[in-house]
Design a protein around this motif. Structure first.
Motif, PDB file in Angstrom:
ATOM      1  N   UNK A   1      35.646  31.129  37.612  1.00  0.00           N
ATOM      2  CA  UNK A   1      36.929  31.784  37.355  1.00  0.00           C
ATOM      3  C   UNK A   1      36.819  33.245  37.769  1.00  0.00           C
ATOM      4  N   UNK A   2      37.706  33.680  38.652  1.00  0.00           N
ATOM      5  CA  UNK A   2      37.755  35.061  39.133  1.00  0.00           C
ATOM      6  C   UNK A   2      38.911  35.776  38.437  1.00  0.00           C
ATOM      7  N   UNK A   3      38.612  36.917  37.816  1.00  0.00           N
ATOM      8  CA  UNK A   3      39.600  37.652  37.023  1.00  0.00           C
ATOM      9  C   UNK A   3      39.741  39.083  37.542  1.00  0.00           C
ATOM     10  N   UNK A   4      40.991  39.563  37.572  1.00  0.00           N
ATOM     11  CA  UNK A   4      41.244  40.974  37.839  1.00  0.00           C
ATOM     12  C   UNK A   4      42.465  41.404  37.024  1.00  0.00           C
ATOM     13  N   UNK A   5      42.807  42.678  37.124  1.00  0.00           N
ATOM     14  CA  UNK A   5      44.002  43.185  36.441  1.00  0.00           C
ATOM     15  C   UNK A   5      44.473  44.444  37.147  1.00  0.00           C
ATOM     16  N   UNK A   6      45.506  45.094  36.602  1.00  0.00           N
ATOM     17  CA  UNK A   6      45.921  46.388  37.153  1.00  0.00           C
ATOM     18  C   UNK A   6      45.848  47.503  36.117  1.00  0.00           C
ATOM     19  N   UNK A   7      45.305  47.200  34.932  1.00  0.00           N
ATOM     20  CA  UNK A   7      45.151  48.198  33.875  1.00  0.00           C
ATOM     21  C   UNK A   7      43.758  48.814  33.855  1.00  0.00           C
ATOM     22  N   UNK A   8      42.862  48.316  34.683  1.00  0.00           N
ATOM     23  CA  UNK A   8      41.498  48.812  34.694  1.00  0.00           C
ATOM     24  C   UNK A   8      40.540  47.860  33.999  1.00  0.00           C
ATOM     25  N   UNK A   9      39.292  47.850  34.461  1.00  0.00           N
ATOM     26  CA  UNK A   9      38.297  46.902  33.968  1.00  0.00           C
ATOM     27  C   UNK A   9      38.046  47.047  32.471  1.00  0.00           C
TER      28      UNK A   9
ATOM     29  N   UNK B   1      41.150  38.465  27.501  1.00  0.00           N
ATOM     30  CA  UNK B   1      41.206  37.302  28.391  1.00  0.00           C
ATOM     31  C   UNK B   1      39.818  36.718  28.617  1.00  0.00           C
ATOM     32  N   UNK B   2      38.841  37.574  28.847  1.00  0.00           N
ATOM     33  CA  UNK B   2      37.471  37.084  29.044  1.00  0.00           C
ATOM     34  C   UNK B   2      37.000  36.331  27.808  1.00  0.00           C
ATOM     35  N   UNK B   3      37.209  36.908  26.643  1.00  0.00           N
ATOM     36  CA  UNK B   3      36.753  36.263  25.412  1.00  0.00           C
ATOM     37  C   UNK B   3      37.472  34.947  25.146  1.00  0.00           C
ATOM     38  N   UNK B   4      38.748  34.850  25.511  1.00  0.00           N
ATOM     39  CA  UNK B   4      39.502  33.624  25.275  1.00  0.00           C
ATOM     40  C   UNK B   4      38.917  32.442  26.049  1.00  0.00           C
ATOM     41  N   UNK B   5      38.390  32.709  27.249  1.00  0.00           N
ATOM     42  CA  UNK B   5      37.965  31.596  28.129  1.00  0.00           C
ATOM     43  C   UNK B   5      36.472  31.626  28.432  1.00  0.00           C
ATOM     44  N   UNK B   6      35.734  32.432  27.678  1.00  0.00           N
ATOM     45  CA  UNK B   6      34.306  32.660  27.983  1.00  0.00           C
ATOM     46  C   UNK B   6      33.501  31.375  28.051  1.00  0.00           C
ATOM     47  N   UNK B   7      33.898  30.358  27.286  1.00  0.00           N
ATOM     48  CA  UNK B   7      33.132  29.115  27.237  1.00  0.00           C
ATOM     49  C   UNK B   7      33.587  28.088  28.256  1.00  0.00           C
ATOM     50  N   UNK B   8      34.655  28.362  29.003  1.00  0.00           N
ATOM     51  CA  UNK B   8      35.233  27.353  29.890  1.00  0.00           C
ATOM     52  C   UNK B   8      34.499  27.273  31.224  1.00  0.00           C
ATOM     53  N   UNK B   9      33.988  28.393  31.704  1.00  0.00           N
ATOM     54  CA  UNK B   9      33.296  28.376  32.992  1.00  0.00           C
ATOM     55  C   UNK B   9      32.594  29.688  33.263  1.00  0.00           C
TER      56      UNK B   9
ATOM     57  N   UNK C   1      27.610  32.402  33.041  1.00  0.00           N
ATOM     58  CA  UNK C   1      27.427  33.806  33.378  1.00  0.00           C
ATOM     59  C   UNK C   1      28.778  34.508  33.436  1.00  0.00           C
ATOM     60  N   UNK C   2      28.738  35.808  33.196  1.00  0.00           N
ATOM     61  CA  UNK C   2      29.927  36.652  33.275  1.00  0.00           C
ATOM     62  C   UNK C   2      29.515  37.965  33.918  1.00  0.00           C
ATOM     63  N   UNK C   3      29.868  38.149  35.171  1.00  0.00           N
ATOM     64  CA  UNK C   3      29.551  39.355  35.916  1.00  0.00           C
ATOM     65  C   UNK C   3      30.801  40.223  36.017  1.00  0.00           C
ATOM     66  N   UNK C   4      30.665  41.513  35.719  1.00  0.00           N
ATOM     67  CA  UNK C   4      31.810  42.406  35.663  1.00  0.00           C
ATOM     68  C   UNK C   4      31.584  43.588  36.608  1.00  0.00           C
ATOM     69  N   UNK C   5      32.572  43.848  37.463  1.00  0.00           N
ATOM     70  CA  UNK C   5      32.499  44.934  38.427  1.00  0.00           C
ATOM     71  C   UNK C   5      33.804  45.731  38.398  1.00  0.00           C
ATOM     72  N   UNK C   6      33.691  47.004  38.760  1.00  0.00           N
ATOM     73  CA  UNK C   6      34.882  47.810  39.007  1.00  0.00           C
ATOM     74  C   UNK C   6      34.913  48.186  40.477  1.00  0.00           C
ATOM     75  N   UNK C   7      36.132  48.364  40.985  1.00  0.00           N
ATOM     76  CA  UNK C   7      36.332  48.726  42.385  1.00  0.00           C
ATOM     77  C   UNK C   7      37.269  49.921  42.427  1.00  0.00           C
ATOM     78  N   UNK C   8      37.080  50.806  43.384  1.00  0.00           N
ATOM     79  CA  UNK C   8      37.888  52.019  43.478  1.00  0.00           C
ATOM     80  C   UNK C   8      39.276  51.757  44.052  1.00  0.00           C
ATOM     81  N   UNK C   9      39.545  50.543  44.504  1.00  0.00           N
ATOM     82  CA  UNK C   9      40.801  50.254  45.179  1.00  0.00           C
ATOM     83  C   UNK C   9      41.879  49.675  44.291  1.00  0.00           C
ATOM     84  N   UNK C  10      42.787  48.959  44.924  1.00  0.00           N
ATOM     85  CA  UNK C  10      43.938  48.349  44.270  1.00  0.00           C
ATOM     86  C   UNK C  10      43.549  47.002  43.664  1.00  0.00           C
ATOM     87  N   UNK C  11      44.438  46.391  42.872  1.00  0.00           N
ATOM     88  CA  UNK C  11      44.139  45.045  42.362  1.00  0.00           C
ATOM     89  C   UNK C  11      43.856  44.033  43.471  1.00  0.00           C
TER      90      UNK C  11
END
Length: 260
Positions: free
Chosen positions: A7-15, A23-31, A77-87
């Motif tokens: 599952x790939x997750x992003x947002x526009x409010x910031x990491x 959202x991560x916690x709601x689905x952490x066990x699904x994949x 696994x849950x890997x979290x990254x921030x990017x300097x760009x747009x969503x």
């Protein structure tokens, strides 16, 4: 053994936003989860991407992310990254550089604030799932109609899990994504809706700089629902306390009889 979904997750409010953590916690066990989200707020960026500006990427740790249950003996696994760009930059970056395989699902949100009606065209949250649909990945945007940084997302938990599991199991039609908006005062029910027609009024506030006397402008205004009595729209459903689920399509082709 069936492979775990990615599952790939992003947002526009910031990491770091609470909606993302929820959202991560709601689905952490699904994949397995890969998160790539803007390093700061990018609200209103729609599907913009950085064509002329280089981007940076950082791996992050977020406090408040729960561990997934290890019912299979192997932790998700849950890997979290921030990017300097747009969503959309974030999604492109994760898809091309961070994901070990093609994701099974793309999620946007949970956004702080609603993205119903024609407002979805401006939304970075919806831009994320439009990009996912373009890549042939089932995609869902989640938004709560509450702009508070400390908004309570917990009532959405079971609904989010139900929709995520259904889409993972059944998929979505080609070029279609889901836009889910939940009112702040939710009655616990859901409706499948179409997008309400509406537009923004008085969008530019002109002011004068007190120091140099030069004009400057704020983008502002208010949203007007052009069909407030139509009971099949997302705006009506939200006003009545329902969570609105609106299927959106990437294909903008209009079915009209137009000849020259």
């Amino acid at each position: 053994m069936k492979a775990k979904p990615l599952i790939l997750i992003s947002n526009d409010d910031g990491y770091h936003a609470k909606g993302m953590k929820s959202l991560i916690n709601f689905i952490r066990d699904i994949g397995d989860i890969v998160v790539c989200a803007p390093e700061s707020t990018r609200s209103g960026f729609s599907r913009a991407f950085s064509a002329t500006t280089p981007l940076t990427l950082k791996e992050r740790e977020i406090r408040g992310i729960n561990d997934a249950p290890q019912d299979s003996g192997e932790e998700n696994f849950c890997k979290i990254y921030s990017c300097s760009g747009t969503p959309v930059d974030c999604l492109k970056m994760a898809y091309n550089r961070l994901c070990p395989k093609k994701p099974d699902l793309v999620l946007g949100g949970i956004n702080h604030g609603g993205n119903e009606s024609t407002n979805c065209h401006y939304s970075g949250t919806v831009g994320i799932v439009m990009e996912g649909a373009l890549k042939g990945i089932p995609s869902i945007a989640f938004s709560l109609c509450d702009f508070d940084d400390e908004a309570d997302f917990e009532p959405m938990r079971q609904m989010v899990r139900k929709i995520v599991k259904k889409v993972l199991n059944e998929g979505l039609p080609s070029y279609v994504c889901l836009n889910v908006n939940v009112p702040k005062e939710w009655n616990g029910e859901m409706k499948i809706c179409r997008m309400a027609h509406g537009h923004w009024r008085q969008e530019v506030d002109a002011r004068v700089h007190p120091g140099n006397g030069k004009p400057y402008y704020w983008m502002t205004g208010y949203y007007q629902n052009d069909e407030p009595l139509a009971e099949d729209t997302d705006a009506w459903a939200i006003a009545q306390g329902y969570a609105a689920i609106t299927p959106l399509t990437v294909d903008h082709t209009a079915d009209i009889d137009f000849t020259l």
